[in-house]
Each structure stands twice: as C-alpha cells, then as structure tokens.
Design an enzyme around this catalytic site. Structure first.
Site, PDB file in Angstrom:
ATOM      1  CB  CYS A 155       2.440 -35.365 -18.158  1.00 59.00           C
ATOM      2  SG  CYS A 155       3.148 -33.733 -18.525  1.00 59.00           S
ATOM      3  CE1 TYR A 156       8.827 -33.514 -16.789  1.00 60.87           C
ATOM      4  CE2 TYR A 156       7.551 -31.521 -17.121  1.00 60.87           C
ATOM      5  CZ  TYR A 156       8.631 -32.310 -17.443  1.00 60.87           C
ATOM      6  OH  TYR A 156       9.523 -31.883 -18.402  1.00 60.87           O
TER       7      TYR A 156
END
Length: 343
Positions: A155-156
């Site tokens: 996600c990051y």
C-alpha cells in the site's frame, strides 16, 4: 475447463479479504465467488460469518482445501493470506492451471534474496518469481493482462511509486539529490492479528513513526522508481484512524519546472488511467477524498525557485493499496474495463 470469471478467494477474515469480498460480490462480470478460510466454524455462507453481507447473495464459505480449489472450475484465485502462506499455496494452484492474484509480498521481487533480506522469511518458490507481474496497472497493464501470477503491490509502495514514476521516468529529479517519502497510514494497514501496539488505547490520540530504514515496502519503491537506496529516505507513521495513506514526498527538480510543466507531465503520463486523479497545481488531496475508493489522488506544490517540489499522494490502503487494486488487476486479466466494480 477453467473459467477465469469463476473466483476462489483464500482468506476472507482479514481487513483486505473483507474489502475484497465487498468488491467481488457486486462485480457484474463474475460468478459468485467461493471463499475459503482455515476455520469456517461450521458456517457455510459468508453472511453467516460476517452479518454485514446479509442480502448480498449466498456466497459459499468453505474450509481451506487446496485440493478442493484445484478440482473446482475456478479459473482465478485471490490469496489474501500472509506472505509465508501465499508462497506455499501459489505454486500448487498455478500448477493446477489457475491464475493467481497474491495480495502478500511473497512474489513482488524477481530476486529471491530481496524477499528473504527484507521479510526475514524463507524464499518463495523461485521458479515462479520471474513470471510474476507487479500489479500496478497504470505501469504494467500489458504484463498483468497476460500474467498467470500477479503480485499485488504494497500500500505504501503504491502511493509513492505512482507519485514518483512520472518524474523518474522523465529524468526530472536532480541527480544525487535526496528524495524524502514521509508516509502515514491508518491502523488497518498493520493487519488484523492482535498486537499490543495496535490496541485502541495505544493508537487513539497518538501518532508515531515506525520501521525506519527497515520497512518492507522499501525495495518495491526502489525497484519501480529506479532510485538508489542511498537516495531515498522512506519513513512510515501510524495514524489514529482505520484506513487511508497520505504520502508527502519531497523532491528537487533539475532543471527548474513550472507548475504547469509538472501538471502536464502527470496528466500525460496517466492519461486514460481513471484510477489516478491528478489535482491542479497548489491544490492538495486529503484522506477523506479517497476513503472507501480505488483512487490514488496526487497533488503538488512548487516553491518560488521552481526546483523544490512537494507531492501529496493519497489512497485507501484497503482499496487502491490492496483489495481494490487486486480487482483492478483482475479486470485487466479478464480484458474488461479496469474500473469495473470500483466506481
């Protein structure tokens, strides 16, 4: 004969798995998915286990069995499972003829030593690493469309790569300059397993940094931006909220560029990519703009020298950062509109 529109989902009890269920159950191009969990606790329907799905249809819930999945007519399987579990299950399912979309980090790197170094786990089946497509459709749609194995990104990493890739591919970042990626995430990004540091009283009214120089999404950022490890400072923080990622990224441009230049670059790079929304110069997205969506919103500001650029990249860590992007990848594999069931 396997039908790629018949879906099996392994792991529906975590946050990403539940988000995946919400998206798949309303997907107009799919048969009703079958969900597999380690312990069904005697329940046979997803809505029995998770009452929020009552009225969504009778989605079967079954005890996890690789043999049952392999012998079914399912053509695509999602693995919403821990890294080690995915590395064990994926090869068997691939050999049985299924296409696999893996939400873990097990197959994100072409080199096995990258995974073992950063994840501190045994290397996954090395024979499949070279075949895995990295699942950011805005960058690798052609590879994803024909892949048998798609490694869904972190996600990051998604938020940072989407913000930096137009700049690195165009060579706009000053050579040898530092790129600072200051990122914040909601608590669901840490998963559902109980941990003391994720208890409500530890997270509420608190804000902290973690994983400095050791975060597992670092090698994804390096590999898919082309930046060196010595050039990138990647710092992650835990926000006292359930979901969402906001990445503030500091870049030095060489030569100087105007706000119109930067905006035009991004709009051209992501033209025809509906899941990335570019904001006009000087207007900045917020988490509330992307919560419960599959959008990545990117805004920016330039200082008066036209060299110091600050990018803001926002997304929902369970949407574009996990389950939503996984379904976006599925849509490419099926050859249908990539935003199907995501808007």
């Amino acid at each position: 004969m396997r039908d790629p529109r018949q879906i099996a989902v392994v792991g529906a009890t975590g946050y990403s798995g539940l988000e995946l269920a919400r998206i798949l159950l309303r997907h107009p191009a799919l048969e009703t998915p079958v969900f597999y969990v380690r312990d069904a606790n005697g329940t046979r329907c997803l809505s029995e286990r998770f009452p929020q799905f009552r009225g969504w249809g009778e989605a079967p819930l079954r005890p996890l069995s690789v043999e049952a999945i392999s012998s079914s007519s399912a053509g695509t399987v999602f693995l919403a499972t821990p890294h080690g579990v995915s590395s064990e299950l994926a090869p068997t399912l691939l050999e049985a003829g299924l296409r696999v979309i893996d939400l873990s980090g097990a197959f994100r790197f072409p080199a096995a030593e990258t995974f073992t170094s950063w994840y501190k786990l045994p290397a996954p089946h090395a024979g499949w690493l070279a075949e895995a497509a990295y699942g950011i459709p805005e960058l690798y749609s052609e590879q994803i469309a024909r892949a048998r194995l798609v490694a869904n990104p972190g996600c990051y990493a998604t938020s940072v790569i989407l913000a930096l890739r137009p700049l690195t591919e165009s060579g706009w970042i000053a050579p040898y300059s530092s790129v600072v990626c200051d990122c914040k995430s909601g608590a669901s990004g840490a998963g559902k397993d109980p941990r003391r540091d994720l208890h409500f009283v530890e997270v509420d009214e608190n804000f902290k940094a973690y994983g400095l120089f050791t975060h597992r999404h670092t090698p994804e950022i390096l590999e898919h931006t082309g930046l060196s490890e010595s050039q990138v400072v990647f710092t992650t923080h835990l926000l006292p909220l359930a979901r969402g990622i906001l990445s503030t990224i500091y870049v030095t441009l060489d030569p100087p560029r105007t706000g119109a230049d930067v905006e035009a670059l991004f709009r051209k790079f992501y033209a025809g990519r509906p899941m990335v929304r570019m904001w006009p110069c000087g207007t900045l997205p917020e988490l509330q703009h992307v919560a419960h969506t599959n959008f990545c919103d990117i805004g920016f500001a330039l200082d008066s020298s036209l060299r110091r650029l600050v990018l803001i990249s926002c997304l929902d860590n369970l949407g574009k950062g996990a389950a939503g992007q996984a379904v976006q990848n599925l849509n490419h594999m099926l050859g249908i509109e990539e935003q199907t069931s995501l808007q």
